[in-house]
Design a protein around this motif. Structure first.
Motif, PDB file in Angstrom:
ATOM      1  N   VAL A  10       0.789  -1.214   0.000  1.00 54.10           N
ATOM      2  CA  VAL A  10       0.000   0.000   0.000  1.00 54.10           C
ATOM      3  C   VAL A  10       0.825   1.270   0.000  1.00 54.10           C
ATOM      4  O   VAL A  10       0.467   2.255  -0.628  1.00 54.10           O
ATOM      5  N   ASP A  15      -3.070   5.621  -4.963  1.00 55.68           N
ATOM      6  CA  ASP A  15      -4.359   4.956  -5.163  1.00 55.68           C
ATOM      7  C   ASP A  15      -4.296   3.924  -6.277  1.00 55.68           C
ATOM      8  O   ASP A  15      -4.792   2.811  -6.138  1.00 55.68           O
ATOM      9  N   PHE A  18      -2.455   0.853  -5.247  1.00 54.77           N
ATOM     10  CA  PHE A  18      -3.244   0.071  -4.296  1.00 54.77           C
ATOM     11  C   PHE A  18      -4.327  -0.725  -5.009  1.00 54.77           C
ATOM     12  O   PHE A  18      -4.513  -1.911  -4.758  1.00 54.77           O
ATOM     13  N   ARG A  19      -5.013  -0.031  -5.944  1.00 52.74           N
ATOM     14  CA  ARG A  19      -6.058  -0.722  -6.719  1.00 52.74           C
ATOM     15  C   ARG A  19      -5.456  -1.888  -7.507  1.00 52.74           C
ATOM     16  O   ARG A  19      -6.009  -2.980  -7.548  1.00 52.74           O
ATOM     17  N   TYR A  22      -4.588  -4.748  -5.287  1.00 55.71           N
ATOM     18  CA  TYR A  22      -5.795  -5.441  -4.824  1.00 55.71           C
ATOM     19  C   TYR A  22      -6.346  -6.324  -5.950  1.00 55.71           C
ATOM     20  O   TYR A  22      -6.769  -7.447  -5.721  1.00 55.71           O
TER      21      TYR A  22
ATOM     22  N   LEU B  98     -12.862  -2.875   3.986  1.00 56.86           N
ATOM     23  CA  LEU B  98     -13.755  -2.660   2.829  1.00 56.86           C
ATOM     24  C   LEU B  98     -15.212  -2.980   3.179  1.00 56.86           C
ATOM     25  O   LEU B  98     -16.143  -2.420   2.589  1.00 56.86           O
ATOM     26  N   LEU B 114     -11.981   1.455  -2.636  1.00 59.90           N
ATOM     27  CA  LEU B 114     -10.577   1.128  -2.337  1.00 59.90           C
ATOM     28  C   LEU B 114      -9.776   2.389  -1.999  1.00 59.90           C
ATOM     29  O   LEU B 114      -8.909   2.369  -1.124  1.00 59.90           O
ATOM     30  N   ASP B 115     -10.080   3.474  -2.696  1.00 60.50           N
ATOM     31  CA  ASP B 115      -9.380   4.734  -2.415  1.00 60.50           C
ATOM     32  C   ASP B 115      -9.671   5.201  -0.992  1.00 60.50           C
ATOM     33  O   ASP B 115      -8.771   5.642  -0.268  1.00 60.50           O
ATOM     34  N   VAL B 117     -10.571   3.310   1.509  1.00 58.02           N
ATOM     35  CA  VAL B 117      -9.917   2.369   2.433  1.00 58.02           C
ATOM     36  C   VAL B 117      -8.434   2.706   2.568  1.00 58.02           C
ATOM     37  O   VAL B 117      -7.891   2.763   3.673  1.00 58.02           O
ATOM     38  N   ARG B 118      -7.794   2.965   1.439  1.00 56.79           N
ATOM     39  CA  ARG B 118      -6.363   3.267   1.458  1.00 56.79           C
ATOM     40  C   ARG B 118      -6.081   4.528   2.288  1.00 56.79           C
ATOM     41  O   ARG B 118      -5.195   4.531   3.137  1.00 56.79           O
ATOM     42  N   GLU B 119      -6.862   5.564   2.028  1.00 59.63           N
ATOM     43  CA  GLU B 119      -6.677   6.816   2.782  1.00 59.63           C
ATOM     44  C   GLU B 119      -6.823   6.578   4.280  1.00 59.63           C
ATOM     45  O   GLU B 119      -6.031   7.069   5.091  1.00 59.63           O
ATOM     46  N   LEU B 121      -6.541   3.710   5.996  1.00 60.37           N
ATOM     47  CA  LEU B 121      -5.457   2.882   6.541  1.00 60.37           C
ATOM     48  C   LEU B 121      -4.213   3.736   6.758  1.00 60.37           C
ATOM     49  O   LEU B 121      -3.505   3.588   7.768  1.00 60.37           O
TER      50      LEU B 121
END
Lengths: 381, 260
Positions: A10, A15, A18-19, A22, B98, B114-115, B117-119, B121
């Motif tokens: 991550v 972004d 990360f996508r 995943y 998620l 997902l964006d 979630v990433r932010e 985390l």
């Protein structure tokens, strides 16, 4: 060995990174499911050719290909191919396809029941479906009581209807008690199960030896009763119920977080839990009424999948759908390869399933699962 | 968001837990619920997020009764961070978090989810755990993941049941400070159950102190956290000192049993 290395991607790539990571993570799981599907089809192809006849693998494959292409053989001009075609299509094929359908149904049902009952040791028969079915079958075999026609379909009909009784009792109890915890549901299933077992035993001890043998043999899971005339019923029932469960995999994941968390995440826990219980019971009842009790698939396949893929039901359910048939086909093929006489697959499953399950239990994830099981046992028992 | 709790009672079967709870909470605000074990703190927040239905009284979100709001809609408005997580069937951290997007998720929303979630985390400093299995984490990391799941719900009200109980002191301060910051930045109402009186006193705008299933005191930390209130509610002798305008509790002793 880890099929899915657990590293963190991550921090790098933002972004998009990360996508991407995943998607790769999901793709690896999908790939595993595709490999399972491929393995299932390969074993299916091999299993069709194991028929007790002196037939090579390619003879069996050619019999399938020719039949699908509409090629027919004369019994007198080409007796070898005629009988290859006859045995493969009328005996082995429905049985093997039955193994695929039943294996898929039992494995998917086991995976769903474990989550719904929040217990890794739950299986399709945990709520007493099998004891209800056996009671229904014995009622027909021993006392001659059926709800419809006599004979094989009378037994099947009885087994199906009585298999649903334990589930109905639990749902009525839930209504009366205004909700039951998963642990109480398991205990209620156990109580209902013992009740039906008591009634079955009572009938069995009071009947003659021949009928006793027939009723006992019915209980041992076997695929030998599956033919083209009944395969479609199992197929339709299993496909319809599996489709519902597949559509509910996201809800299963949320349900696995616990009832209060699931409610706070917007899931109507009662509705989801009982929909899954009813659908699972229907599917098991359909399978059980034609095959008798085939154990271990519903326990073994989901656990094997979770050991490799993790517990995400979006992948566990479809992977179990292919691994269940793989295991049952394997057991059925062994039963046909080793036995001079037809050895019921239920017996082979016990021999095949026990060591594999022990291996999983003694593994690292298995020990964790046992730890969780200990925590789930209510203090009162 | 405005929550009006109006004369709420709740009982588990024949055992009464809450009675006559009345409170008005308007966001953005950081509210802390204090009280000894078994006093009904968790029950109260479950009456707010519709997990439990009060046996008497009403809970209103703005002008709507909670009983008239669907569970799914509630999940979009009210987020919940549990005290502990069920890890019987553990997912990866990213999939666990998620799940908080479940009430909002629709076809094609995965990238956006997902964006978020990433932010989240990254904000909690646990992005390096994203692909780890949830059951391989420590208790403190579990709590941060649960917190992340509640945050990605992007609720107008965030309910937290002892979210820092398994964290070390540094992380307790970090997480509570972050919740305070979120309250102001996102203009949300945060309601946190806590057993740490000093952390609640330092960061909460308002404190609700429960005693015997009822509200014993409500107000600013300075109004609620007094030696007398702690003596009655927690049965402890204490000394309150001033720490930059916030009350700070120094525990001295438990009140002898015959005096309680």
């Amino acid at each position: 060995m880890r099929l899915f290395p657990q590293r963190s991607p991550v921090a790098e790539g933002g972004d998009a990174g990360f996508r991407e990571e995943y998607r790769n993570y999901v793709w690896r799981k999908v790939l595993f499911i595709l490999v399972l599907a491929l393995a299932m089809f390969v074993l299916l192809g091999y299993s069709v050719t194991v028929s007790g006849r002196d037939m090579t693998f390619w003879d069996g494959i050619m019999a399938i290909v020719d039949h699908l292409a509409g090629v027919t053989y004369d019994r007198l001009d080409d007796p070898v191919r005629f009988w290859n075609d006859y045995i493969v299509w009328n005996s082995t094929m429905p049985r093997v396809l039955g193994a695929v359908v039943c294996g898929a149904g039992l494995a998917v049902c086991g995976a769903a029941m474990q989550v719904v009952l929040n217990n890794p040791l739950a299986e399709p028969y945990t709520l007493g479906v099998s004891s209800g079915a056996v009671f229904g079958a014995c009622l027909a075999i021993i006392l001659g009581f059926t709800f419809g026609s006599l004979g094989t379909y009378g037994i099947i009909g009885n087994a199906f209807l009585f298999a649903l009784v334990p589930c109905a009792i639990i749902i009525v109890l839930v209504g009366i008690m205004k909700g039951l915890s998963p642990v109480t549901m398991i205990l209620a299933g156990t109580a209902v199960s013992y009740f039906f077992s008591g009634l079955t035993t009572l009938m069995m001890v009071r009947t003659d030896d021949e009928t006793l043998t027939s009723s006992f043999r019915w209980q041992i899971g076997s695929l030998s009763g599956i033919g083209w005339d009944n395969l479609w019923i199992i197929f339709v029932g299993t496909v319809a119920c599996t489709a519902v469960l597949m559509a509910m995999t996201k809800y299963l994941n949320v349900l696995a977080t616990g009832d209060r968390s699931a409610t706070s995440l917007g899931v109507d826990v009662t509705k989801v839990r009982y929909t899954i219980l009813i659908v699972s019971s229907l599917m098991v009842a359909v399978i059980l009424s034609f095959t008798g009790i085939i154990g271990f698939i519903g326990l073994l396949a989901p656990h094997m999948v979770r050991t490799i893929l993790g517990a995400d039901n979006r992948y566990v359910i479809p992977a179990s759908m292919f691994l269940g048939p793989l295991i049952l086909l394997f057991a059925d093929t062994i039963s046909r390869l080793l036995a001079e006489v037809d050895l019921p697959v239920g017996i082979v499953m016990m021999f095949v399933g026990s060591p594999i399950f022990l291996y999983i239990l003694l593994g690292r994830r298995g020990r964790r699962m046992m730890y969780r099981c200990r925590r789930l046992v209510p203090a009162s028992i | 968001m405005h929550i009006r709790i109006n004369d709420v009672d709740f009982a588990y079967g024949s055992v009464p837990v809450l009675h006559g709870i009345t409170a008005d909470l308007t966001g953005p605000k950081f509210v802390s619920i204090l009280g000894p074990n078994g006093v009904g703190k968790s029950t109260l927040i479950h009456c707010i997020n519709k997990v439990l239905s009060p046996t008497g009284g009403t809970v209103m979100l703005d002008d709507r009764s909670v009983s008239d709001i669907s569970i799914k809609e509630m999940a979009k408005i009210v987020g919940y961070v549990p005290y502990s997580a069920n890890d019987t069937f553990p997912l990866s951290v990213v999939d666990t978090v998620l799940m908080g997007r479940h009430p909002h998720s629709k076809w094609g929303s995965l990238d956006q989810d997902l964006d978020i979630v990433r932010e989240t985390l990254e904000m909690l400093g646990i992005s390096h755990l994203a692909m780890r299995s949830f059951n391989e984490l420590s208790a403190g990391q579990h709590q941060k993941v649960m917190l992340a799941r509640g945050l990605v719900q992007q609720p107008e009200v965030l309910l937290l049941d002892e979210p820092t109980s398994n964290l070390d002191v540094r992380h307790q301060l970090d997480v509570t400070k972050m919740l305070k910051r979120l309250t102001e930045e996102k203009k949300i109402l945060v309601i946190m159950i806590s057993h740490d009186i000093n952390i609640a006193a330092k960061y909460a705008d308002e404190i609700i102190m429960l005693h015997g299933g009822s509200i014993y005191a409500v107000g600013t930390p300075r109004e609620v956290i007094t030696e007398e209130n702690l003596r009655v509610v927690y049965e402890v002798e204490s000394k309150i000192i001033d720490d930059d305008g916030c009350p700070h509790v120094i525990l001295k002793d438990a009140v002898p049993m015959n005096e309680t």
